[in-house]
Design an enzyme around this catalytic site. Structure first.
Site, PDB file in Angstrom:
ATOM      1  N   ARG A 139      -9.152  15.972   0.870  1.00  0.00           N
ATOM      2  CA  ARG A 139      -9.629  15.472   2.163  1.00  0.00           C
ATOM      3  C   ARG A 139     -11.096  15.836   2.367  1.00  0.00           C
ATOM      4  O   ARG A 139     -11.758  15.285   3.248  1.00  0.00           O
ATOM      5  CB  ARG A 139      -8.824  16.077   3.333  1.00  0.00           C
ATOM      6  CG  ARG A 139      -7.335  15.799   3.384  1.00  0.00           C
ATOM      7  CD  ARG A 139      -6.997  14.356   3.206  1.00  0.00           C
ATOM      8  NE  ARG A 139      -6.704  14.057   1.822  1.00  0.00           N
ATOM      9  CZ  ARG A 139      -6.638  12.841   1.314  1.00  0.00           C
ATOM     10  NH1 ARG A 139      -6.866  11.801   2.069  1.00  0.00           N
ATOM     11  NH2 ARG A 139      -6.351  12.642   0.034  1.00  0.00           N
TER      12      ARG A 139
ATOM     13  N   ASP B  29       0.845  -1.191   0.000  1.00  0.00           N
ATOM     14  CA  ASP B  29       0.000   0.000   0.000  1.00  0.00           C
ATOM     15  C   ASP B  29       0.883   1.245   0.000  1.00  0.00           C
ATOM     16  O   ASP B  29       2.030   1.210   0.463  1.00  0.00           O
ATOM     17  CB  ASP B  29      -0.906  -0.024   1.232  1.00  0.00           C
ATOM     18  CG  ASP B  29      -2.020   0.997   1.151  1.00  0.00           C
ATOM     19  OD1 ASP B  29      -2.251   1.563   0.061  1.00  0.00           O
ATOM     20  OD2 ASP B  29      -2.682   1.231   2.180  1.00  0.00           O
TER      21      ASP B  29
END
Length: 659
Positions: free
Chosen positions: A592, A211
């Site tokens: 975000r 990841d």
């Protein structure tokens, strides 16, 4: 249900795979589903799969998600860890090949800095230590040992650094210890030097999933390549647009290294975003399109259009903070959600001060991320090191931390001699300290100091089975002289009082554990519980954090403050030619936000006693003008916002008067 691109990424297992996963595109879900696919559809044993993340928190969350997809036995057999935890596991098994004893210690950043400090002249400034740590860390991130660093040195400074590197490694060997960077460098050296060993580990770990691949450094990529081998049984998931850690060695170029080293590499893109409104994504895409891309992608969202991005022009940082506090207060009242659904992001921690003051005045609850953890306080770590050594006399890292706290006139040379003697006789440092043969070559005063220290630990060990941990803590602080040492420290009385208070709090923490029947246990168990204690949870509060810390998180509404040239993009980054990374950092901040985003900048700032004019961030001009709402664009809405702010202030004043 997976979308077609996610399903393709899960199903493809016949060769090396790179998944370019844009922000909010469900990359973690893809990794979890692929693990389940490998076990349930491909028949691969879970113990032969390694999922590698970059933080312990991410590893824990992935483990929890996998546990919901696999039977318990498979979920427990699966290896989910950070790169460093995987390296530690390899070293624990192959310690002898690396020249280490089984019970080697891993020094944290503070302990390794203390070792390096002893190599520098007493008159050396802290900047010299910082530079040396950075240079050695950089060499290790490239996979270079001390000899290779010396061979690559060209300038006098680089040659001096290589010499310090060699001396530092010699001291680590004497202490049977490694530092954090060695957890990657040493396994890499073993696997690259020994083909048979590499084949053994490739059989153990038959499929790798990585990841946040864009955050790998040079040594981490080589470790992946050594473990995967020519067949390339791996899936790397990453996003070059979110590579924001070059300052700690990350190389987004590793994406291209994969293409070069694995010609059969398949590249898939996840471009559907499940987080942001369409307008926020348009702005993010327009911004990041200014950076060069080897594999361009364009995020899209099936979510609604969303409102325009607010751009707030403020007089100074105080005015900016007050406007942000008012905006958050209005959003909370309007949207009826929790305070934890909002975040304020900034480039550097120093920007939080004005925000904290404004949020307190506005009675907006907030949580400041990135503050020094209680468990990371020096005096708490010292006390825990004493307790660790009492619980485990083979803990050499704990011995090294506290053998000279308070001062016992035991210098680095004495401890290095003791370490070499301990290694020769296969003893721990504590056992060597009370062994006459190990201390025979030392000066009488130093040998006696070591014997006395070992005797102190033995006395405390004898009492460990009789006293609860909190009382044992009080006893060791008293008998070791550490409490008196703390009181005698020069400097601010408030600082000394705060340190003593931290030790009292540590004792209360042990008492609380002892009161809970399910959590009571021996000292070793309680130390383990304390070491894995959850950090302070933010609760229902606005999150204040740096843009770097916000990566991987999402919020209903986000405010990014300090959008001025010199702050964002940062002046240092501009000087060093790192504009593209600063743009990626701003891109991370924008993505975000789920529903709304506010960007603020100040016109003036005080620097060294003078007011200077500031320029709005160049990044603001890179956003589509049609998607921005600047001050003055909607007078009616601004008048209403001012009225709501005034009413809010009156309500808070009334609450204060009534309280």
């Amino acid at each position: 249900m997976l979308n077609p691109q996610q399903r393709e990424a899960v199903d493809y297992c016949t060769g090396p795979l790179l998944v370019l996963a844009g922000a909010g595109s469900g990359k973690t879900r893809v990794i979890v589903e692929k693990i389940a696919h490998l076990v349930q559809q491909r028949g691969l044993a879970a113990a032969c799969i390694a999922a590698i993340t970059f933080t312990n928190k991410a590893a824990r969350e992935m483990r929890e998600r996998v546990a919901r997809r696999l039977p318990q036995a498979d979920a427990e057999a699966l290896r989910v860890s950070t790169f460093h935890a995987l390296g530690l596991r390899i070293l624990q098994i192959e310690h002898a090949r690396a020249g280490l004893k089984r019970n080697f210690s891993v020094l944290d950043a503070e302990d390794s800095a203390a070792l390096l400090k002893d190599l520098l002249p007493k008159t050396a400034r802290s900047e010299a230590l910082h530079a040396l740590r950075g240079a050695i860390g950089h060499a290790k991130c490239l996979g270079l040992d001390a000899a290779a660093a010396a061979a690559a040195a060209q300038t006098p400074r680089e040659h001096a650094t290589a010499e310090h590197y060699a001396a530092y490694q010699q001291r680590l060997r004497a202490y049977n210890a490694v530092d954090f960077d060695d957890l990657i460098r040493l396994p890499l050296a073993l696997l690259e030097a020994d083909t048979e060993l590499a084949l053994t580990w490739r059989e153990r770990l038959r499929y790798l999933l990585v990841d946040e691949y864009q955050d790998t450094n040079g040594a981490q990529y080589r470790l992946l390549r050594a473990l995967a081998g020519p067949r390339g049984a791996f899936t790397c998931v990453g996003d070059d647009d979110q590579s924001i850690y070059a300052w700690r060695g990350a190389r987004p170029e590793n994406l291209q290294e994969l293409v070069r080293d694995y010609p059969t590499l398949r590249v898939l893109k996840l471009e559907q975003n499940y987080r942001c409104s369409a307008r926020i994504l348009r702005c993010a895409n327009a911004l990041i399109a200014r950076n060069p891309h080897a594999h361009p992608k364009k995020l899209w969202s099936a979510a609604g259009e969303g409102g325009p991005l607010r751009v707030l022009t403020c007089r100074d940082a105080g005015h900016e903070a007050a406007r942000i506090a008012a905006l958050l207060d209005q959003a909370h009242g309007r949207e009826r959600g929790g305070w934890g659904e909002y975040a304020v992001l900034y480039r550097g921690n120093h920007q939080a001060r004005e925000l904290e003051k404004a949020l307190r005045l506005a009675r907006v609850p907030y949580h400041l991320s990135g503050a020094l953890s209680f468990l990371d306080r020096a005096e708490v770590k010292d006390a825990l090191a004493y307790l660790r050594l009492i619980a485990n006399p083979d803990d050499d890292a704990a011995f090294l931390r506290i053998v000279n706290l308070p001062r016992r006139d035991l210098g680095a040379t004495t401890l290095e001699k003791l370490g070499l003697a301990a290694q020769t006789r296969h003893l721990s440092l504590l056992a060597a300290a009370q062994d006459a043969a190990c201390t025979a070559g030392l000066a009488r005063r130093q040998a006696q100091a070591l014997h006395d220290f070992a005797a102190l630990i033995q006395r405390l060990r004898a009492r460990a089975g009789q006293l609860p941990a909190a009382e044992l803590l009080d006893a060791l602080l008293e008998h070791s002289g550490y409490r008196a040492h703390l009181i005698a420290q020069p400097g601010d009385a408030d600082v000394r009082a705060r340190r003593e208070g931290n030790l009292r709090e540590l004792g209360e923490w042990f008492r609380a554990m002892q009161r809970g029947a399910a959590r009571a246990g021996d000292l070793t168990q309680q130390l383990l519980l304390l070491g894995h204690a959850d950090r302070e949870e933010p609760g229902d509060a606005v999150r204040l954090m740096t843009l770097h810390a916000a990566k991987g998180l999402e919020f209903r509404g986000v405010c990014i403050v300090g959008c001025e040239d010199g702050t964002l993009p940062h002046e240092g980054a501009l000087d060093e030619g790192r504009l593209e990374e600063e743009r990626r950092l701003f891109y991370v901040g924008i993505t975000r936000a789920r529903e709304w985003l506010a960007l603020s900048h100040s016109e003036h700032a005080r620097r060294y006693g003078e007011m200077i004019a500031l320029r709005p961030s160049r990044f603001l001009d890179e956003l589509p003008a049609a998607d921005l709402l600047r001050d003055g664009d909607d007078p009616a809405a601004e008048a209403e916002a001012r009225r709501e702010t005034a009413l809010g202030h009156l309500a808070r004043l009334q609450a204060l008067l009534d309280s």
